[in-house]
Write an enzyme that holds these catalytic residues in place. Structure first.
Site, PDB file in Angstrom:
ATOM      1  N   GLU A 183      32.289  10.346  65.149  1.00 14.02           N
ATOM      2  CA  GLU A 183      33.038   9.643  64.108  1.00 14.02           C
ATOM      3  C   GLU A 183      34.295   8.951  64.642  1.00 14.02           C
ATOM      4  OE1 GLU A 183      31.669  12.152  60.162  1.00 14.02           O
ATOM      5  OE2 GLU A 183      33.086  13.121  61.502  1.00 14.02           O
TER       6      GLU A 183
ATOM      7  N   ASP B 201      22.853  10.517  54.862  1.00 13.16           N
ATOM      8  CA  ASP B 201      21.684  11.255  54.328  1.00 13.16           C
ATOM      9  C   ASP B 201      21.897  11.458  52.828  1.00 13.16           C
ATOM     10  OD1 ASP B 201      23.679  13.392  55.755  1.00 13.16           O
ATOM     11  OD2 ASP B 201      22.968  14.139  53.832  1.00 13.16           O
TER      12      ASP B 201
HETATM   13  C1  3QA Z   1      27.671  17.836  59.408  1.00 17.29           C
HETATM   14  C2  3QA Z   1      28.929  17.015  59.605  1.00 17.29           C
HETATM   15  C3  3QA Z   1      30.144  17.648  58.982  1.00 17.29           C
HETATM   16  O1  3QA Z   1      31.300  17.295  59.682  1.00 17.29           O
HETATM   17  C4  3QA Z   1      30.185  17.059  57.584  1.00 17.29           C
HETATM   18  C5  3QA Z   1      28.765  15.719  58.865  1.00 17.29           C
HETATM   19  C6  3QA Z   1      26.964  14.290  56.132  1.00 17.29           C
HETATM   20  N1  3QA Z   1      25.914  14.778  55.412  1.00 17.29           N
HETATM   21  C7  3QA Z   1      26.291  15.964  54.876  1.00 17.29           C
HETATM   22  C8  3QA Z   1      25.620  16.900  54.044  1.00 17.29           C
HETATM   23  N2  3QA Z   1      26.293  18.018  53.675  1.00 17.29           N
HETATM   24  C9  3QA Z   1      27.550  18.223  54.087  1.00 17.29           C
HETATM   25  N3  3QA Z   1      28.238  17.376  54.883  1.00 17.29           N
HETATM   26  C10 3QA Z   1      27.612  16.234  55.270  1.00 17.29           C
HETATM   27  N4  3QA Z   1      29.742  15.711  57.817  1.00 17.29           N
HETATM   28  C11 3QA Z   1      27.679  18.983  60.314  1.00 17.29           C
HETATM   29  S1  3QA Z   1      26.163  19.786  60.517  1.00 17.29           S
HETATM   30  C12 3QA Z   1      25.392  19.029  61.845  1.00 17.29           C
HETATM   31  C13 3QA Z   1      25.930  19.459  63.161  1.00 17.29           C
HETATM   32  O2  3QA Z   1      25.126  19.024  64.200  1.00 17.29           O
HETATM   33  C14 3QA Z   1      29.400  14.953  56.620  1.00 17.29           C
HETATM   34  C15 3QA Z   1      28.020  15.158  56.056  1.00 17.29           C
HETATM   35  N5  3QA Z   1      24.364  16.690  53.635  1.00 17.29           N
HETATM   36  C16 3QA Z   1      25.708  19.303  65.445  1.00 17.29           C
HETATM   37  C17 3QA Z   1      24.637  19.346  66.476  1.00 17.29           C
HETATM   38  O3  3QA Z   1      24.006  20.582  66.456  1.00 17.29           O
END
Ligand code: 3QA
Length: 238
Positions: A12, A200
């Site tokens: 980001e 998403d």
């Molecule tokens: C997701 C990130 C966290 O900083 C919140 C993305 C996008 N879609 C979302 C959803 N529910 C909640 N939050 C979000 N951000 C962290 S989990 C993935 C980690 O992967 C916003 C967001 N549906 C790391 C690699 O293993």
């Protein structure tokens, strides 16, 4: 003027730092409290940039350090979010009107969900920054939505949890940091604005969609953040 820009994940903030490198801005780094803060000089002004790591606690640390240690006078959050509102599609850009914590629950004592005594369920983003964001979007010919953002320490990836957050908080988008930045900025009386581009739809396919669109959606938000900096008087030739 000092503006702080926070992202949660490295993806980001990278598009921002890459842009400042490409523009040959002077960039220095400082480590504090488990994060790296990039100080970027743009003409007479400075921006501080950091990714906090995922979640409300990490984002609260970063916002607090930016304000109380580095003296940031405005905070912008740039990143991605899960879309809850039907009209939000991958790549769309949203700013928060107000934010809440969907995982706060002391309802056993009769309090509404999301409410903490001496605080409030919702915290409003700065109306002047939001108005500026709409002006910038209009100039760019870009569609910018405004809505309620719900934050919690959970990646939402189910239709039932998604519907529950919509029902309880009227939220349009969900993420894991915005409301904690809002709490910190509100406590210090620092204006803030939260930009999120949709990665998403917080449903059963959220994990796959997130992995696919994280980078491109993060760039949409970062690009808009750069335009906001210009509108805030930063001499950026992008
Ligand atoms: C997701 C990130 C966290 O900083 C919140 C993305 C996008 N879609 C979302 C959803 N529910 C909640 N939050 C979000 N951000 C962290 S989990 C993935 C980690 O992967 C916003 C967001 N549906 C790391 C690699 O293993």
């Amino acid at each position: 003027m000092k503006v702080g820009i926070i992202g949660a994940m490295i993806e980001e903030v990278t598009p921002l730092i890459e842009t400042f490198r490409r523009l040959h801005c002077s960039i220095s780094q400082e480590q504090l409290g488990g994060n790296t803060y990039y100080k970027v000089k743009i003409g007479e002004k400075e921006v501080y940039i950091a990714y906090s790591k995922i979640g409300k606690v990490h984002a609260a640390i970063t916002a607090s350090v930016m304000i109380a240690h580095f003296g940031c006078e405005k905070i912008l959050f740039s990143g991605v979010a899960g879309g809850l509102a039907k009209d939000l599609k991958v790549g769309d850009l949203l700013i928060a009107s107000k934010l809440c914590q969907h995982d706060v629950d002391i309802s056993a004592f009769g309090h509404p969900l999301g409410f903490i005594p001496e605080s409030s369920t919702f915290i409003q983003a700065d109306s002047a920054l939001n108005a500026l964001a709409h002006k910038v979007a209009k100039q760019m010919g870009k569609n910018l939505k405004e809505g309620i953002i719900a934050s919690g320490d959970q990646f939402i990836a189910s239709e039932s949890k998604k519907m529950w957050i919509i029902k309880e908080f009227g939220a349009d988008a969900v993420e894991m940091e915005g409301a904690s930045v809002a709490v910190v900025c509100n406590a210090f009386n620092v204006p803030f604005c939260v930009f999120r581009s949709i990665s998403d739809s917080a449903d059963g396919g959220a994990d796959v969609s997130f992995d696919k669109f994280l980078e491109s959606a993060a760039k949409v938000s970062a690009q808009f953040t750069l335009e906001m900096l210009k509108a805030l008087g930063y001499a950026l030739e992008i």
